[in-house]
Design a protein around this motif. Structure first.
Motif, PDB file in Angstrom:
ATOM      1  N   GLY A  91      27.527 -24.923 141.253  1.00 59.54           N
ATOM      2  CA  GLY A  91      26.462 -25.893 140.987  1.00 59.54           C
ATOM      3  C   GLY A  91      26.898 -26.978 140.025  1.00 59.54           C
ATOM      4  N   ARG A  92      28.190 -26.988 139.698  1.00 60.20           N
ATOM      5  CA  ARG A  92      28.716 -28.068 138.850  1.00 60.20           C
ATOM      6  C   ARG A  92      28.689 -29.375 139.629  1.00 60.20           C
ATOM      7  N   ARG A  93      28.505 -30.476 138.925  1.00 58.40           N
ATOM      8  CA  ARG A  93      28.630 -31.793 139.549  1.00 58.40           C
ATOM      9  C   ARG A  93      29.765 -32.561 138.885  1.00 58.40           C
ATOM     10  N   ASP A  94      30.165 -33.645 139.533  1.00 58.32           N
ATOM     11  CA  ASP A  94      31.363 -34.361 139.088  1.00 58.32           C
ATOM     12  C   ASP A  94      31.038 -35.500 138.135  1.00 58.32           C
ATOM     13  N   SER A  95      31.925 -35.695 137.166  1.00 59.45           N
ATOM     14  CA  SER A  95      31.747 -36.757 136.190  1.00 59.45           C
ATOM     15  C   SER A  95      32.050 -38.119 136.799  1.00 59.45           C
ATOM     16  N   THR A  96      31.544 -39.158 136.146  1.00 58.58           N
ATOM     17  CA  THR A  96      31.937 -40.521 136.487  1.00 58.58           C
ATOM     18  C   THR A  96      32.798 -41.094 135.367  1.00 58.58           C
ATOM     19  N   LEU A 111      28.057 -30.415 134.374  1.00 55.83           N
ATOM     20  CA  LEU A 111      26.978 -31.319 134.780  1.00 55.83           C
ATOM     21  C   LEU A 111      26.222 -30.599 135.892  1.00 55.83           C
ATOM     22  N   THR A 112      24.896 -30.599 135.823  1.00 55.67           N
ATOM     23  CA  THR A 112      24.114 -29.898 136.856  1.00 55.67           C
ATOM     24  C   THR A 112      22.911 -30.751 137.249  1.00 55.67           C
ATOM     25  N   GLY A 113      22.175 -30.263 138.222  1.00 56.83           N
ATOM     26  CA  GLY A 113      20.936 -30.939 138.633  1.00 56.83           C
ATOM     27  C   GLY A 113      21.233 -32.291 139.251  1.00 56.83           C
ATOM     28  N   THR A 114      20.714 -33.348 138.603  1.00 53.42           N
ATOM     29  CA  THR A 114      20.964 -34.692 139.133  1.00 53.42           C
ATOM     30  C   THR A 114      21.954 -35.455 138.257  1.00 53.42           C
ATOM     31  N   ASP A 115      22.554 -34.752 137.276  1.00 57.31           N
ATOM     32  CA  ASP A 115      23.586 -35.399 136.456  1.00 57.31           C
ATOM     33  C   ASP A 115      24.867 -35.566 137.273  1.00 57.31           C
ATOM     34  N   GLY A 116      25.636 -36.569 136.947  1.00 50.37           N
ATOM     35  CA  GLY A 116      26.900 -36.769 137.645  1.00 50.37           C
ATOM     36  C   GLY A 116      26.667 -37.015 139.135  1.00 50.37           C
ATOM     37  N   GLU A 117      27.654 -36.636 139.931  1.00 52.06           N
ATOM     38  CA  GLU A 117      27.570 -36.911 141.375  1.00 52.06           C
ATOM     39  C   GLU A 117      28.423 -35.898 142.125  1.00 52.06           C
ATOM     40  N   ILE A 118      28.305 -35.892 143.450  1.00 51.29           N
ATOM     41  CA  ILE A 118      29.240 -35.146 144.284  1.00 51.29           C
ATOM     42  C   ILE A 118      30.237 -36.181 144.786  1.00 51.29           C
ATOM     43  N   ARG A 119      31.450 -36.120 144.228  1.00 50.51           N
ATOM     44  CA  ARG A 119      32.426 -37.135 144.640  1.00 50.51           C
ATOM     45  C   ARG A 119      32.805 -36.954 146.110  1.00 50.51           C
ATOM     46  N   LEU A 120      33.029 -38.074 146.771  1.00 50.75           N
ATOM     47  CA  LEU A 120      33.489 -38.051 148.155  1.00 50.75           C
ATOM     48  C   LEU A 120      34.991 -37.802 148.188  1.00 50.75           C
ATOM     49  N   ASN A 121      35.671 -38.360 147.211  1.00 48.24           N
ATOM     50  CA  ASN A 121      37.127 -38.257 147.078  1.00 48.24           C
ATOM     51  C   ASN A 121      37.349 -37.831 145.627  1.00 48.24           C
ATOM     52  N   CYS A 122      38.001 -36.686 145.435  1.00 51.67           N
ATOM     53  CA  CYS A 122      38.110 -36.120 144.083  1.00 51.67           C
ATOM     54  C   CYS A 122      38.842 -37.037 143.110  1.00 51.67           C
ATOM     55  N   SER A 123      39.648 -37.964 143.640  1.00 54.25           N
ATOM     56  CA  SER A 123      40.463 -38.820 142.777  1.00 54.25           C
ATOM     57  C   SER A 123      39.742 -40.061 142.288  1.00 54.25           C
ATOM     58  N   ARG A 124      38.531 -40.296 142.809  1.00 55.04           N
ATOM     59  CA  ARG A 124      37.822 -41.482 142.316  1.00 55.04           C
ATOM     60  C   ARG A 124      36.309 -41.289 142.346  1.00 55.04           C
ATOM     61  N   ILE A 125      35.638 -42.026 141.472  1.00 54.91           N
ATOM     62  CA  ILE A 125      34.178 -41.933 141.400  1.00 54.91           C
ATOM     63  C   ILE A 125      33.588 -42.642 142.620  1.00 54.91           C
ATOM     64  N   ASN A 126      32.367 -42.261 142.996  1.00 60.56           N
ATOM     65  CA  ASN A 126      31.782 -42.794 144.224  1.00 60.56           C
ATOM     66  C   ASN A 126      31.593 -44.306 144.182  1.00 60.56           C
TER      67      ASN A 126
END
Ligand code: HEM
Ligand SMILES: *[C@@H]1O[C@H](CO)[C@@H](O)[C@H](O)[C@H]1NC(C)=O
Ligand SMILES: *[C@@H]1O[C@H](CO)[C@@H](O)[C@H](O)[C@H]1NC(C)=O
Ligand SMILES: *[C@@H]1O[C@H](CO)[C@@H](O)[C@H](O)[C@H]1NC(C)=O
Ligand SMILES: *[C@@H]1O[C@H](CO)[C@@H](O)[C@H](O)[C@H]1NC(C)=O
Ligand SMILES: *[C@@H]1O[C@H](CO)[C@@H](O)[C@H](O)[C@H]1NC(C)=O
Ligand SMILES: *[C@@H]1O[C@H](CO)[C@@H](O)[C@H](O)[C@H]1NC(C)=O
Ligand SMILES: *[C@@H]1O[C@H](CO)[C@@H](O)[C@H](O)[C@H]1NC(C)=O
Ligand SMILES: *[C@@H]1O[C@H](CO)[C@@H](O)[C@H](O)[C@H]1NC(C)=O
Length: 342
Positions: A148-153, A313-328
């Motif tokens: 349930g972790r989300r990705d940082s920007t 980061l959980t819930g609506t924090d951060g994002e689910i990156r499409l490509n792990c090497s860059r932010i959406n």
């Protein structure tokens, strides 16, 4: 009995504490992808099995990525970001540069997961499950990974530069762990991650040739082992040559790392200090783990879950990156159009 009420209070407090701190998963949950990506584990396992065919070291490399992710602003995939105008990549910090590896395998896992369950699995969760599968595929324990972790920007190169160093004293290492609420038992159990994988000569040759700056050897280094290491890593030689972190079973996840420490065969200064620092509280823990592999496995799993719970980061924090090497924002154009396929 007069003590029974206070003892049941104690038990209740212990139960609540264990649920919060030990048995519990914080806000994370092992069933998080049960509906949205039921095959996550087999997909990740397949990619790692495939990579292991040509790279016996990859399992070790992948678990190290999770450690280096979680210790820097929490388990948020920040380690995986490449540099851009707004991202100062952690990959370029000294502990990672020319050292952290396996990013290509993470990308492969990500693209298989995007094909199976688009937009669902975070890169931070990929590092957590890839670590578990890597340990399991190396004959170590298996466990249910909380998700349930989300990705940082964002990324933090300076903080990545402050990751634990192999040249630090036990006191310094304990401080870095306790700053993250990780105990001496966590430090010892997680250092057991050095039961597989490699280290470059540059991270330990001071122990052979010039430990305190007087052309001396680290007294805690087994001299037979020092001789072997000096053949592999001659003085003034190529500091990038690789040595096995576990001299006895290099690619197997077992408790031999700890048995090695008992005979002065820890590779890094930071390894051997756990057993050779006079009076240290880590000594009996090392002895315990070396005497009982089951005990080590149980402690390792508990500490991995704790480490994996570092400020996610959980819930609506951060994002689910499409490509792990860059932010959406760098994958999509300003109006949400896909710029590149990934
Ligand atoms: C206690 C503090 C720690 C220090 C000072 C430390 C230091 C190091 C160093 C210097 C290397 C060799 C890197 C290279 O040669 O490029 C290494 C490799 C490795 N570390 Fe640690 N480490 C620590 C904790 C951990 C933890 C907590 C884990 C995981 C639970 C871990 C897992 C690994 C693995 C598996 C490798 C081998 C990676 C590979 O072969 O690619 N380490 N570590
Ligand atoms: C999960 O993967 C297996 C093969 O690893 C496949 O047979 C099965 O159809 C997949 N299930 C789903 C729901 O995608
Ligand atoms: C450590 O625990 C304290 C007290 O519970 C908490 O305030 C702090 O946020 C925790 N630190 C981390 C890095 O989890
Ligand atoms: C050993 O370290 C000392 C202090 O850093 C340095 O002055 C000396 O040149 C080193 N000796 C060798 C042989 O590298
Ligand atoms: C040093 O060793 C590494 C790893 O074995 C190798 O890739 C590299 O080419 C070597 N460099 C030199 C200058 O020999
Ligand atoms: C060094 O290693 C050898 C085995 O290679 C072992 O017999 C010896 O006891 C070790 N020495 C110390 C001081 O632990
Ligand atoms: C060693 O393990 C036993 C359980 O087998 C435990 O009771 C004891 O506290 C452990 N000692 C240390 C120092 O971790
Ligand atoms: C080893 O540790 C396990 C797990 O704590 C325990 O169940 C078992 O009794 C221990 N074995 C020995 C021989 O002490
Ligand atoms: C992912 O992003 C990185 C960094 O921008 C880029 O180099 C790479 O090509 C991307 N991967 C795919 C599959 O598009």
């Amino acid at each position: 009995m007069a003590s029974s009420s206070s003892s049941s209070h104690y038990n209740l407090a212990t139960l609540v504490l264990s649920l919060l701190l030990v048995g519990g998963y914080g806000q994370l949950d092992p069933t998080f992808y049960d509906v949205t990506c039921p095959n996550i584990t087999s997909i990740v396992r397949g990619v790692i099995e495939d990579a292991l065919q040509t790279d016996a070291r990859i399992a070790a490399s992948l678990i190290r990525l999770h450690f280096h992710d979680c210790f820097v602003q929490g388990c948020d995939g920040s380690l995986l970001l490449d540099s851009t105008d707004t991202i100062d990549s952690e990959k370029l910090a000294p502990p990672n540069s020319n050292s952290a590896r396996g990013f290509d395998v993470v990308d492969r896992i990500k693209s298989e997961l995007e094909a199976a369950c688009p937009n669902i699995v975070s890169c931070a969760d990929i590092l957590a499950i890839a670590s578990e599968q890597s340990v399991e595929l190396s004959d170590g324990p298996s466990w249910s990974v909380p998700f349930g972790r989300r990705d940082s920007t964002t990324a933090n190169r300076i903080a990545a530069g402050n990751l634990p160093s192999p040249f630090e004293t036990l006191d310094q290492l304990q401080k870095k762990f306790s700053d993250l609420n990780l105990t001496s038992t966590d430090l010892v159990a997680l250092s057991g991650g050095h039961t597989f994988g490699r280290s470059q000569c540059q991270f330990f040759t001071h122990r052979i040739y010039n430990f305190t700056g007087t052309a001396d050897q680290d007294p805690s280094l087994n001299s037979t082992y020092a001789n072997t290491l000096s053949q592999l890593c001659p003085q003034g030689g190529n500091g990038s040559v690789l040595a096995n972190l576990d001299v006895s079973t290099p690619d197997t996840f077992d408790n031999n790392y700890f048995s090695n420490l008992l005979i002065g065969k820890g590779l890094l200064q930071s390894d051997q200090e756990l057993f050779s620092t006079t009076g240290a509280d880590t000594i009996p823990i090392v002895s315990n783990f070396s005497a009982n592999q089951t005990l080590f496995f149980e402690a390792f799993v508990e500490s991995m879950i704790k480490m994996g719970n570092l400020s996610p980061l959980t819930g609506t924090d951060g994002e689910i990156r499409l490509n792990c090497s860059r932010i959406n924002a760098d994958s999509y154009g300003s109006r949400g159009a896909l710029v590149a396929e990934y």
